[in-house]
Design a protein around this motif. Structure first.
Motif, PDB file in Angstrom:
ATOM      1  N   GLU A 123       0.825  -1.203   0.000  1.00 56.13           N
ATOM      2  CA  GLU A 123       0.000   0.000   0.000  1.00 56.13           C
ATOM      3  C   GLU A 123       0.864   1.260   0.000  1.00 56.13           C
ATOM      4  OE1 GLU A 123      -2.509  -0.545   3.378  1.00 56.13           O
ATOM      5  OE2 GLU A 123      -3.381  -2.396   2.580  1.00 56.13           O
ATOM      6  N   GLU A 124       1.952   1.232   0.768  1.00 57.90           N
ATOM      7  CA  GLU A 124       2.878   2.364   0.783  1.00 57.90           C
ATOM      8  C   GLU A 124       3.464   2.596  -0.602  1.00 57.90           C
ATOM      9  OE1 GLU A 124       7.359   3.501   2.396  1.00 57.90           O
ATOM     10  OE2 GLU A 124       6.317   1.773   3.268  1.00 57.90           O
ATOM     11  N   ALA A 125       3.854   1.522  -1.278  1.00 64.32           N
ATOM     12  CA  ALA A 125       4.438   1.650  -2.609  1.00 64.32           C
ATOM     13  C   ALA A 125       3.432   2.257  -3.587  1.00 64.32           C
ATOM     14  CB  ALA A 125       4.898   0.277  -3.108  1.00 64.32           C
ATOM     15  N   ALA A 126       2.194   1.783  -3.560  1.00 60.25           N
ATOM     16  CA  ALA A 126       1.179   2.317  -4.469  1.00 60.25           C
ATOM     17  C   ALA A 126       0.953   3.804  -4.231  1.00 60.25           C
ATOM     18  CB  ALA A 126      -0.129   1.540  -4.295  1.00 60.25           C
ATOM     19  N   ASN A 127       0.895   4.200  -2.953  1.00 62.10           N
ATOM     20  CA  ASN A 127       0.728   5.621  -2.634  1.00 62.10           C
ATOM     21  C   ASN A 127       1.909   6.446  -3.127  1.00 62.10           C
ATOM     22  OD1 ASN A 127      -1.765   6.381  -0.995  1.00 62.10           O
ATOM     23  ND2 ASN A 127      -1.142   4.496   0.033  1.00 62.10           N
ATOM     24  N   ARG A 128       3.102   5.883  -3.046  1.00 58.26           N
ATOM     25  CA  ARG A 128       4.291   6.605  -3.526  1.00 58.26           C
ATOM     26  C   ARG A 128       4.188   6.874  -5.030  1.00 58.26           C
ATOM     27  NH1 ARG A 128       9.086   5.258  -0.638  1.00 58.26           N
ATOM     28  NH2 ARG A 128      10.281   6.006  -2.445  1.00 58.26           N
ATOM     29  N   PHE A 129       3.682   5.907  -5.783  1.00 57.62           N
ATOM     30  CA  PHE A 129       3.546   6.105  -7.233  1.00 57.62           C
ATOM     31  C   PHE A 129       2.534   7.214  -7.539  1.00 57.62           C
ATOM     32  CE2 PHE A 129       5.129   1.593  -7.680  1.00 57.62           C
ATOM     33  CZ  PHE A 129       6.336   1.941  -8.278  1.00 57.62           C
ATOM     34  N   LEU A 130       1.450   7.279  -6.762  1.00 58.94           N
ATOM     35  CA  LEU A 130       0.517   8.394  -6.957  1.00 58.94           C
ATOM     36  C   LEU A 130       1.178   9.722  -6.621  1.00 58.94           C
ATOM     37  CD1 LEU A 130      -3.067   7.391  -5.729  1.00 58.94           C
ATOM     38  CD2 LEU A 130      -2.155   7.439  -8.053  1.00 58.94           C
ATOM     39  N   GLN A 131       1.955   9.749  -5.551  1.00 64.67           N
ATOM     40  CA  GLN A 131       2.658  10.976  -5.167  1.00 64.67           C
ATOM     41  C   GLN A 131       3.663  11.409  -6.231  1.00 64.67           C
ATOM     42  OE1 GLN A 131       4.355   9.925  -1.372  1.00 64.67           O
ATOM     43  NE2 GLN A 131       2.357   9.680  -0.397  1.00 64.67           N
ATOM     44  N   LEU A 132       4.223  10.416  -6.943  1.00 70.27           N
ATOM     45  CA  LEU A 132       5.205  10.720  -7.993  1.00 70.27           C
ATOM     46  C   LEU A 132       4.536  11.150  -9.292  1.00 70.27           C
ATOM     47  CD1 LEU A 132       7.722   7.801  -7.369  1.00 70.27           C
ATOM     48  CD2 LEU A 132       8.196  10.245  -7.103  1.00 70.27           C
ATOM     49  N   GLY A 133       3.200  11.123  -9.343  1.00 67.38           N
ATOM     50  CA  GLY A 133       2.514  11.663 -10.513  1.00 67.38           C
ATOM     51  C   GLY A 133       1.728  10.680 -11.340  1.00 67.38           C
ATOM     52  N   ALA A 134       1.520   9.446 -10.854  1.00 68.83           N
ATOM     53  CA  ALA A 134       0.718   8.495 -11.617  1.00 68.83           C
ATOM     54  C   ALA A 134      -0.626   9.131 -11.959  1.00 68.83           C
ATOM     55  CB  ALA A 134       0.509   7.207 -10.821  1.00 68.83           C
ATOM     56  N   LYS A 135      -1.060   8.957 -13.187  1.00 73.56           N
ATOM     57  CA  LYS A 135      -2.227   9.671 -13.713  1.00 73.56           C
ATOM     58  C   LYS A 135      -3.487   9.388 -12.915  1.00 73.56           C
ATOM     59  CE  LYS A 135      -4.711  10.268 -18.105  1.00 73.56           C
ATOM     60  NZ  LYS A 135      -4.717   9.871 -19.542  1.00 73.56           N
ATOM     61  N   ASN A 136      -3.773   8.097 -12.664  1.00 75.49           N
ATOM     62  CA  ASN A 136      -5.009   7.791 -11.963  1.00 75.49           C
ATOM     63  C   ASN A 136      -4.968   6.480 -11.183  1.00 75.49           C
ATOM     64  OD1 ASN A 136      -7.888   8.160 -11.340  1.00 75.49           O
ATOM     65  ND2 ASN A 136      -8.163   6.356 -12.634  1.00 75.49           N
ATOM     66  N   THR A 137      -4.498   5.385 -11.813  1.00 68.65           N
ATOM     67  CA  THR A 137      -4.657   4.061 -11.208  1.00 68.65           C
ATOM     68  C   THR A 137      -3.325   3.336 -11.102  1.00 68.65           C
ATOM     69  OG1 THR A 137      -6.884   3.890 -12.149  1.00 68.65           O
ATOM     70  CG2 THR A 137      -5.852   1.842 -11.386  1.00 68.65           C
ATOM     71  N   VAL A 138      -3.061   2.764  -9.935  1.00 65.24           N
ATOM     72  CA  VAL A 138      -1.905   1.896  -9.707  1.00 65.24           C
ATOM     73  C   VAL A 138      -2.442   0.554  -9.223  1.00 65.24           C
ATOM     74  CG1 VAL A 138       0.231   1.522  -8.405  1.00 65.24           C
ATOM     75  CG2 VAL A 138      -0.438   3.854  -9.090  1.00 65.24           C
ATOM     76  N   ILE A 139      -2.030  -0.520  -9.881  1.00 65.06           N
ATOM     77  CA  ILE A 139      -2.408  -1.869  -9.464  1.00 65.06           C
ATOM     78  C   ILE A 139      -1.123  -2.650  -9.211  1.00 65.06           C
ATOM     79  CG2 ILE A 139      -3.614  -4.005 -10.071  1.00 65.06           C
ATOM     80  CD1 ILE A 139      -5.373  -2.376 -11.940  1.00 65.06           C
ATOM     81  N   ILE A 140      -0.920  -3.060  -7.971  1.00 63.10           N
ATOM     82  CA  ILE A 140       0.283  -3.834  -7.645  1.00 63.10           C
ATOM     83  C   ILE A 140      -0.124  -5.289  -7.444  1.00 63.10           C
ATOM     84  CG2 ILE A 140       2.208  -4.137  -6.050  1.00 63.10           C
ATOM     85  CD1 ILE A 140       2.222  -1.184  -5.552  1.00 63.10           C
ATOM     86  N   ARG A 141       0.329  -6.142  -8.350  1.00 59.34           N
ATOM     87  CA  ARG A 141       0.014  -7.579  -8.326  1.00 59.34           C
ATOM     88  C   ARG A 141       0.898  -8.256  -7.280  1.00 59.34           C
ATOM     89  NH1 ARG A 141       2.376  -8.636 -12.888  1.00 59.34           N
ATOM     90  NH2 ARG A 141       2.864  -6.486 -13.451  1.00 59.34           N
ATOM     91  N   SER A 142       0.273  -8.920  -6.314  1.00 65.24           N
ATOM     92  CA  SER A 142       1.004  -9.359  -5.128  1.00 65.24           C
ATOM     93  C   SER A 142       0.854 -10.841  -4.829  1.00 65.24           C
ATOM     94  CB  SER A 142       0.559  -8.517  -3.922  1.00 65.24           C
ATOM     95  OG  SER A 142       0.681  -7.141  -4.192  1.00 65.24           O
ATOM     96  N   GLY A 143       0.772 -11.666  -5.860  1.00 66.22           N
ATOM     97  CA  GLY A 143       0.761 -13.110  -5.682  1.00 66.22           C
ATOM     98  C   GLY A 143      -0.379 -13.571  -4.788  1.00 66.22           C
ATOM     99  N   ALA A 144      -0.033 -14.354  -3.761  1.00 67.98           N
ATOM    100  CA  ALA A 144      -1.044 -14.931  -2.879  1.00 67.98           C
ATOM    101  C   ALA A 144      -1.829 -13.880  -2.110  1.00 67.98           C
ATOM    102  CB  ALA A 144      -0.382 -15.904  -1.899  1.00 67.98           C
ATOM    103  N   LEU A 145      -1.270 -12.675  -1.958  1.00 71.70           N
ATOM    104  CA  LEU A 145      -1.997 -11.602  -1.273  1.00 71.70           C
ATOM    105  C   LEU A 145      -3.144 -11.065  -2.122  1.00 71.70           C
ATOM    106  CD1 LEU A 145       0.896  -9.442   0.259  1.00 71.70           C
ATOM    107  CD2 LEU A 145      -0.590 -11.075   1.450  1.00 71.70           C
ATOM    108  N   GLY A 146      -3.079 -11.286  -3.420  1.00 70.28           N
ATOM    109  CA  GLY A 146      -4.056 -10.711  -4.331  1.00 70.28           C
ATOM    110  C   GLY A 146      -3.469  -9.515  -5.053  1.00 70.28           C
ATOM    111  N   ALA A 147      -4.298  -8.548  -5.357  1.00 72.67           N
ATOM    112  CA  ALA A 147      -3.841  -7.335  -6.048  1.00 72.67           C
ATOM    113  C   ALA A 147      -4.378  -6.114  -5.320  1.00 72.67           C
ATOM    114  CB  ALA A 147      -4.322  -7.339  -7.496  1.00 72.67           C
ATOM    115  N   TYR A 148      -3.523  -5.100  -5.172  1.00 73.16           N
ATOM    116  CA  TYR A 148      -3.936  -3.863  -4.523  1.00 73.16           C
ATOM    117  C   TYR A 148      -4.210  -2.828  -5.604  1.00 73.16           C
ATOM    118  CZ  TYR A 148      -4.050   0.165  -1.402  1.00 73.16           C
ATOM    119  OH  TYR A 148      -4.439   1.288  -0.704  1.00 73.16           O
TER     120      TYR A 148
END
Length: 320
Positions: A203-228
């Motif tokens: 979750e921290e990583a996804a928020n960092r990508f938004l802070q760095l300017g990601a346009k709208n959506t970040v999806i981090i595929r996390s294996g057995a955890l699912g996807a954030y």
């Protein structure tokens, strides 16, 4: 020529070979030079094909003089409408660590290669490459000022290193959906990788990508955890993995799971007019290579003898 395609991938079609060893280099599974369909683009295209008819999905397949007829027959099973030396690669498995090397020169596909073909100007464009290559792709899209596809970008694994973060930051504002896997995301951001990776770190990583300017959506595929899934409008949400720990014995090969997830995502967005998340990575884990497609007695199409809609309902039920 206007495209009738909903989803096109610029990812590559590759003929794969495999090698399996333990950490000491001892063979753990018979290495094989048997030709197998592979490539991130292929997995993404078939991931979309599970949900969409073949005439709505597209990719470029470079067929060299050495293109095997049996490979073409297998590819046509998914729908012949899914559109030099054929690119070949060796997948190296050393314990749980996967390596990869090309056995022939890569043939890169760009948006210009789609112009005036049946793949011209699709509604959604998927690509897997380095951040600097992504910049070239986005520039070519902008040259065609009447085309505004939804862009789905996977950073290529070997370029998910801190040195590439600046280049990635430059293209983030132009990418609709950014989707690395968890380890790739943490590596890009210089966040220490500690196994098992925990949800708060993702979750921290996804928020960092938004802070760095990601346009709208970040999806981090996390294996057995699912996807954030994190969007600027709706915040973050975890989507469970279909397979649970109890299903571990059913998992045979996870190659292509992330690519197929994004192919399924693009199909879901198309079916819901760009408004829904849908994944098919579950069909890529229970066999080596691509899933099998068959026609059932009631004329419905099944994948690995199961229904995609049934699995989707199971997954949706966990989030009700």
């Amino acid at each position: 020529m206007a495209s009738t395609k909903s989803v096109v991938t610029l990812g590559m079609f590759i003929i794969d070979e495999f090698s399996y060893t333990d950490l000491d280099g001892n063979t753990t599974k018979a290495s094989t030079s048997e030709e197998s369909i592979g490539g991130g683009g292929t997995y993404a295209a078939i991931g979309a094909r599970i949900w969409l008819p073949p005439n709505k999905v597209g990719m470029v397949v470079d067929k060299g003089y050495d293109f095997p007829s049996e490979i073409e027959s297998k590819l046509n099973m998914y729908g012949a409408e899914i559109e030099a030396l054929t690119t070949r690669a060796l997948n190296l498995y050393r314990g749980e660590i996967r390596g990869f090397q090309y056995l022939t020169p890569r043939i890169r596909i760009t948006p210009r290669d789609l112009v005036n073909t049946a793949l011209d100007t699709p509604r959604m464009l998927h690509f897997i490459c380095s951040p600097s290559r992504a910049s070239v792709i986005l520039s070519e899209i902008q040259e065609l000022d009447t085309w505004n596809p939804l862009t789905i970008y996977e950073p290529i694994p070997d370029r998910c290193v801190p040195e590439e973060l600046a280049a990635l930051t430059r293209v983030l504002p132009s990418i609709d959906i950014l989707s690395p896997n968890a380890e790739e995301a943490l590596s890009l951001l210089s966040i220490p990788i500690v196994h098992p990776i925990a949800k708060p770190v993702v979750e921290e990583a996804a928020n960092r990508f938004l802070q760095l300017g990601a346009k709208n959506t970040v999806i981090i595929r996390s294996g057995a955890l699912g996807a954030y899934v994190l969007t600027r409008e709706a915040g973050g949400k975890w989507i469970d993995a279909y397979w649970t720990e109890a299903d571990a014995s059913k998992i045979v090969d996870v190659t292509g799971g992330g690519n197929s997830f994004l192919g399924g995502l693009s199909a879901g967005l198309e079916l819901a007019n760009r408004g829904h998340i849908r994944s098919v990575a579950t069909f890529y884990a229970t066999q080596d290579g691509l899933p099998a497609v068959t026609q059932s007695n009631d004329n419905s199409v099944q994948w690995n003898n199961d229904s995609p809609l049934r699995r989707l309902e199971v997954l949706k039920g966990r989030h009700t």
